[in-house]
Design an enzyme around this catalytic site. Structure first.
Site, short mmCIF file in Angstrom:
data_model
loop_
_atom_site.label_atom_id
_atom_site.label_comp_id
_atom_site.label_asym_id
_atom_site.label_seq_id
_atom_site.Cartn_x
_atom_site.Cartn_y
_atom_site.Cartn_z
N TYR A 1 0.78 -1.18 0.07
CA TYR A 1 -0.16 0.09 -0.07
C TYR A 1 0.81 1.23 0.09
O TYR A 1 0.54 2.25 -0.52
CB TYR A 1 -0.77 -0.01 1.11
CG TYR A 1 -2.12 -0.74 0.94
CD1 TYR A 1 -3.02 -0.79 -0.08
CD2 TYR A 1 -2.44 -1.92 1.92
CE1 TYR A 1 -3.97 -1.59 -0.40
CE2 TYR A 1 -3.46 -2.71 1.82
CZ TYR A 1 -4.42 -2.63 0.63
OH TYR A 1 -5.37 -3.52 0.50
N GLU B 1 1.21 -30.39 13.47
CA GLU B 1 0.74 -29.65 12.31
C GLU B 1 -0.73 -29.06 12.71
O GLU B 1 -0.93 -27.92 12.44
CB GLU B 1 0.26 -30.54 11.13
CG GLU B 1 -0.29 -29.95 9.86
CD GLU B 1 -0.68 -30.89 8.62
OE1 GLU B 1 -0.30 -32.12 8.90
OE2 GLU B 1 -1.52 -30.32 8.06
N ASP C 1 -0.60 -34.80 9.56
CA ASP C 1 -1.40 -35.58 8.90
C ASP C 1 -0.65 -36.61 8.16
O ASP C 1 0.55 -36.24 7.84
CB ASP C 1 -2.32 -34.83 8.08
CG ASP C 1 -3.48 -34.03 9.01
OD1 ASP C 1 -3.68 -34.30 10.23
OD2 ASP C 1 -4.04 -33.16 8.40
#
Lengths: 369, 645
Positions: free
Chosen positions: A106, A202, A254
């Site tokens: 910005y 995780e 996982d």
């Protein structure tokens, strides 16, 4: 102690100024000498990633790419670089302020033709500057948007904040959700610890499960919540605890191809930021699971692999970072059974199964306990 | 009587030619056909052959109907030498039913012929005519009428008027599907505020689709491209009106009717011609039934086939006919005449593309006529590039056969094959993995012939005839070369523009920013500018000594890719000393013009030096005006250029 960090900070600022000015000076001198302004840097492609025997991580190789003002694209890139460096020097480093990557995007609104078209462009430019100056963006006081992850465990740290110094014990002085890892972990010093190992986890669900079950107390473990693909600060903190305190690291994710990549980025480094591998990767980190063999052995409840999962697994088979017998066997097994499992799948065996049986078994398998 | 016939001939040629021979033949054939088809009704025949006639889906049925009507209108207008105004109006009356109206300003149809033209299958004028025309079979519009009555149960409404002083006839017609004869529901004279023309209104099960290649809009747009002398107005079901305006008042050259050429004839056709000829002798039959057979050639053919010149053609059997056919191949016969073809022409294709597409570049080519199996044909091509065409897609192909757009089965068409077999890369277009090239391109291919060899009855794709493919490739290469030249020119201009952006927009800002950051003076960017532009850079610097002397050094760098010769002028009010090399001096008023001739090779640099003594401190700023003579300003940085004196 406080002055030590401040000293370090001053030194960092000095380095940042010096290296950024070097870039500016070199461009300036090129104009003076009638050379078409250009910057040469390592090319950031998959082909240019190589294994570094000394540090055991993947870093950029010798291929170089040139940003030259011969082309319109290169010229604009260099113009934006000069604006960004000027901004970092005059607003960040000389005024001890900082901004986020999004804010930088910005801020460039006021740079006329030098403004960034989209945020990925400014993100890339900061990464380029990291490579050119051989410094991390934290040196330039650039912050990421994402808040760091959290950690929980028997370690006492000292953090220098903008509002003064804090000494925090990561079990005793914090709430249930853990200690919030700041974006710049160079502001942290380790005071003391009782930890035997670190488990990087995780998912938030499993992190909370381990805290609830008192796993950290029972095994003197530091639990780090990765929040998916871990932020730089999380990876850097894990590496520092491993290297500076000698605490072994295990990664618990996982059981799917994307999670293996999370492990790879912690242990070996990421392709996108291989210039930071030596700074952030923890080659000693071990993989706990969920392994495809666990899916078979514990008969975990599973989901079918999607087409995307399968092609991700296949591409991992040709990824040099996964070129080991262990990964070959695991990935091929997963392709064979066509199944994947979440960490939480262990809940099917009872809420204590993961902390009482699975983790102790696996941790002793990989030689951590 | 003869006069009257001549007068009406032009007007009524649309659907009928008053030629006894042809008429006679067609009646006989219709009878033969009727004998064979006794068992099945026309309706059954239609149902079984819907897809080959182009009525297999809702969208396609509408396109086919409009195509047949518009083809007829354009053919008749061209025959009558009228600039066509055609209106196509589609109204949606329920989810899958439409009323479609097509109206033209053509010559109209005489009253007696109206029922047969519209409500009798296989009734037409062009079935046996050997000249280039859009419609050929006499199935088209009557098939649409049949489709309309089968799907809506409504008769087709026709208005036709042949002149300002004639009445307009209004008919409501159906086809008797048992007898293939018109059934007339209404036959009236009405007031119609047109001078002449034909209007047909059909209700049918069909759907109006938008936004794809196979649509009414795209069909009419394509038609407009190759028919730039027509004005076509389309009113879509939502009331939206689109006018494809004409781009020229020039009508295409009329195609002449020709006799069949011996090389294109098949055994059956030859036998039929032998049986029905009015000639009594084989020699005369050959001379007057075929083009390019004169007395000498006829004799040669008879000799080669071992048949008597004076034998009655009606007595010739199949084996003898075969021998004649073989003789056609042995004897040298001239190529068929090509005035039976009416190519659109390079200029009109250009205009057509220009008016329908907003593009940056157009090239067109018309080949000279060529022949396949005795059938003359002409290939015409056009290419439109750039504008708002899609950059990253495969090119669009607009295929035409005798000015009729081909919308379906692009992949099976010889024109597509020809496009694919060209290596477009060498003409500046990408062609990843072969096939059609990629780029903002429309390729137009027009095959004009007395007998366009379609792959099937639906007339969607042209068969792979080597002669046609070859001619198409040659034509395409011709325009591809032109495209390539255009693209190269664009590339150079683009590079020049990009460089200008760098030197005017980027580098000055970069230099300023760098100086700002380092708190140093803004560096001179002209050496870098000269390098980027590949220019000759001229830079002069002056060192002032304590003695009051000034050493001037003019440095010349050639960053270009060729060597240059020019003169450097330095105009000074003083005499100079120790010049190296020594310049020529010309005094101009109270000044001296010092001239150094310079020859400089690419990548080289040269320096000119001299010393002067200043008389007045204030004169110091009078230094520096270096003028280059004999160079273009855009090739020089750091000095002004003047044209040679």
């Amino acid at each position: 102690m406080a002055s030590e960090i401040s000293k370090k900070k001053l030194e960092h600022d000095r380095l940042a100024k010096q290296n950024l000015l070097k870039v500016t000076e070199s461009l300036y001198d090129q104009f003076k000498e009638g050379i078409i302004p250009n910057i040469v840097m390592p090319s950031r492609t998959k082909k240019n990633i190589e294994y570094n025997d000394e540090s055991d991580v993947w870093v950029y190789g010798g291929r170089e790419s040139e940003r030259s003002s011969k082309t319109v694209k290169g010229a604009f890139q260099l113009l934006k670089t000069t604006h960004t460096i000027d901004f970092l020097l005059s607003n960040h480093l000389s005024q001890n302020r900082g901004s986020t990557l999004r804010e930088l995007y910005y801020i460039s609104e006021n740079w006329d033709v030098a403004k960034f078209k989209e945020q990925p462009e400014s993100d890339r430019l900061i990464e380029d500057l990291e490579i050119i100056t051989n410094l991390q963006r934290e040196y330039f006081h650039m912050r990421p948007e994402e808040d760091g992850a959290t950690m929980f465990g028997p370690i006492r740290i000292h953090e220098e904040t903008k509002r003064g110094d804090r000494i925090i014990h990561c079990q005793e002085d914090i709430g249930e959700s853990g200690y919030q890892i700041p974006f710049n972990v160079e502001n942290i010093n380790f005071v003391d610890h009782d930890a035997n190992f670190i488990i990087a986890i995780e998912t938030g669900g499993m992190y909370a499960r381990l805290i609830e079950n008192g796993f950290d107390e029972k095994y003197n473990a530091i639990l780090v919540h990765l929040k998916g693909q871990p932020a730089r600060s999380t990876r850097r903190l894990i590496k520092r605890m491993n290297e500076e305190l000698g605490i072994p690291v295990a990664v618990f994710t996982d059981g799917d191809p994307w999670s293996y990549r999370i492990y790879a980025s912690i242990a070996y480094g990421a392709i996108k930021s291989a210039h930071l591998s030596e700074f952030m990767a923890t080659p000693a980190a071990k993989f706990i699971g969920v392994q495809p063999t666990d899916i078979v052995e514990y008969e975990l409840s599973t989901d079918k692999l999607t087409d995307k999962d399968i092609s991700a697994l296949r591409s991992e088979l040709s990824d040099p970072r996964f070129e080991t017998d262990y990964w070959n066997e695991q990935i091929n097994l997963q392709l064979e059974i066509q199944k994947k499992a979440e960490q939480q799948a262990f809940a099917g065996k009872g809420l204590d199964f993961v902390t009482d049986i699975y983790l102790p078994d696996r941790l002793s398998d990989i030689g951590i306990i | 009587m003869k006069n009257l016939r001549k007068k009406t001939k032009n007007l009524k040629k649309q659907y009928l030619i008053f030629d006894h021979e042809v008429n006679h033949m067609s009646t006989l054939i219709a009878e033969e056909l009727a004998k064979n088809q006794k068992a099945i009704s026309v309706a059954e025949f239609f149902e079984k052959n819907r897809q080959i006639l182009g009525f297999d889906s809702g969208p396609r049925s509408l396109i086919t109907t409009i195509k047949e009507a518009v083809d007829n209108s354009l053919d008749s207008c061209e025959d009558a030498q009228i600039l066509p105004n055609i209106l196509v109006h589609v109204q949606r009356i329920s989810k899958d039913h439409v009323i479609v109206t097509i109206e033209d300003n053509g010559p109209g149809i005489v009253k007696e012929q109206i029922p047969k033209v519209f409500a009798k299958l296989l009734y037409g004028s062009r079935f046996h005519s050997l000249k280039q025309s859009r419609g050929q079979q006499g199935i088209g519009i009557s098939a649409a009428v049949l489709y309309s009555q089968l799907t809506s149960g409504q008769p087709t409404k026709i208005i036709s008027k042949i002149g300002a002083h004639s009445p307009a006839h209004y008919y409501e017609l159906m086809i008797n599907t048992r007898t293939n004869e018109p059934e007339i529901f209404k036959d009236e004279e009405i007031d119609w505020d047109r001078n002449q023309g034909t209007r047909i209104e059909l209700e049918m099960e069909a759907s109006y689709v938008k936004g794809r290649r196979q649509s009414v809009y795209e069909y009419l747009k394509s038609t407009a491209v190759v028919t730039p002398h027509a004005r076509i107005t389309l009113i879509e079901p939502d009331g939206n009106e689109i006018v494809f305006e004409r781009a020229t008042d020039k009508l295409p050259k009329q195609a002449q009717e020709i006799l069949p050429h011996p090389h294109g004839i098949e055994l059956g056709t030859l036998m039929r011609m032998l049986r029905y000829t009015e000639r009594k002798k084989l020699g005369a039959f050959l001379r007057y039934s075929f083009s390019k057979i004169g007395l000498f050639t006829a004799e040669e053919i008879c000799k080669a086939s071992g048949l008597d010149f004076d034998i009655d053609p009606h007595d010739i059997d199949r084996n003898q006919a075969k021998k004649i056919l073989e003789a056609f191949k042995k004897v040298k016969i001239m190529s068929p005449p090509t005035d039976c073809l009416s190519p659109i022409g390079e200029e009109l294709i250009y205009k057509g593309l220009q008016k329908e597409f907003d593009v940056d570049f157009i090239a067109t080519a018309t080949r000279s006529p060529s022949v396949y199996s005795g059938n003359p044909f002409v290939i015409e091509v056009g290419i439109a590039y750039g504008g708002r065409l899609q950059k990253d897609d495969r090119v669009d192909i607009s295929r035409f056969a005798n000015r009729v757009p081909l919308l379906y089965q692009q992949g099976a068409c010889v024109t597509t094959r020809a496009i694919e077999s060209i290596r477009w890369k060498q003409y500046g277009l990408n062609q990843p993995g072969g096939g059609l090239p990629i780029g903002p391109v429309i390729l137009l291919v027009h095959v004009a012939s007395t007998n366009v060899p379609f792959t099937s009855e639906s007339k969607d794709a042209i068969a792979e005839i080597p002669a046609i493919q070859n001619e198409t490739e040659l034509a395409l290469k011709e325009i591809a070369r032109k495209l390539n030249r255009f693209l190269k020119r664009q590339g150079t201009l683009k590079k020049r523009r990009e460089k200008e952006i760098i030197i005017t927009k980027v580098l000055p800002k970069m230099a300023e920013k760098l100086a700002n950051t380092l708190e140093k003076p803004v560096p001179d960017i002209s050496p870098v500018v000269a390098k980027i532009m590949g220019n000759v850079h001229i830079d002069s610097s002056a060192d002032k000594h304590e003695t009051g002397e000034i050493n001037v050094r003019i440095k010349i760098n050639n960053h270009g890719s060729k060597s240059f010769e020019f003169d450097i002028h330095q105009l000074l009010p003083y005499e100079i000393k120790r010049a190296s090399p020594e310049p020529k001096v010309v005094s101009v008023g109270d000044q001296y013009d010092y001239i150094w001739p310079v020859k400089i090779n690419p990548g080289n640099s040269k320096a000119l030096t001299y010393t002067l003594e200043l008389i007045d401190e204030n004169d110091e700023n009078k230094l520096g005006n270096i003028i280059v003579e004999g160079m273009e300003q855009e090739l020089v940085t750091g000095a002004k250029c003047v044209k040679g004196v």
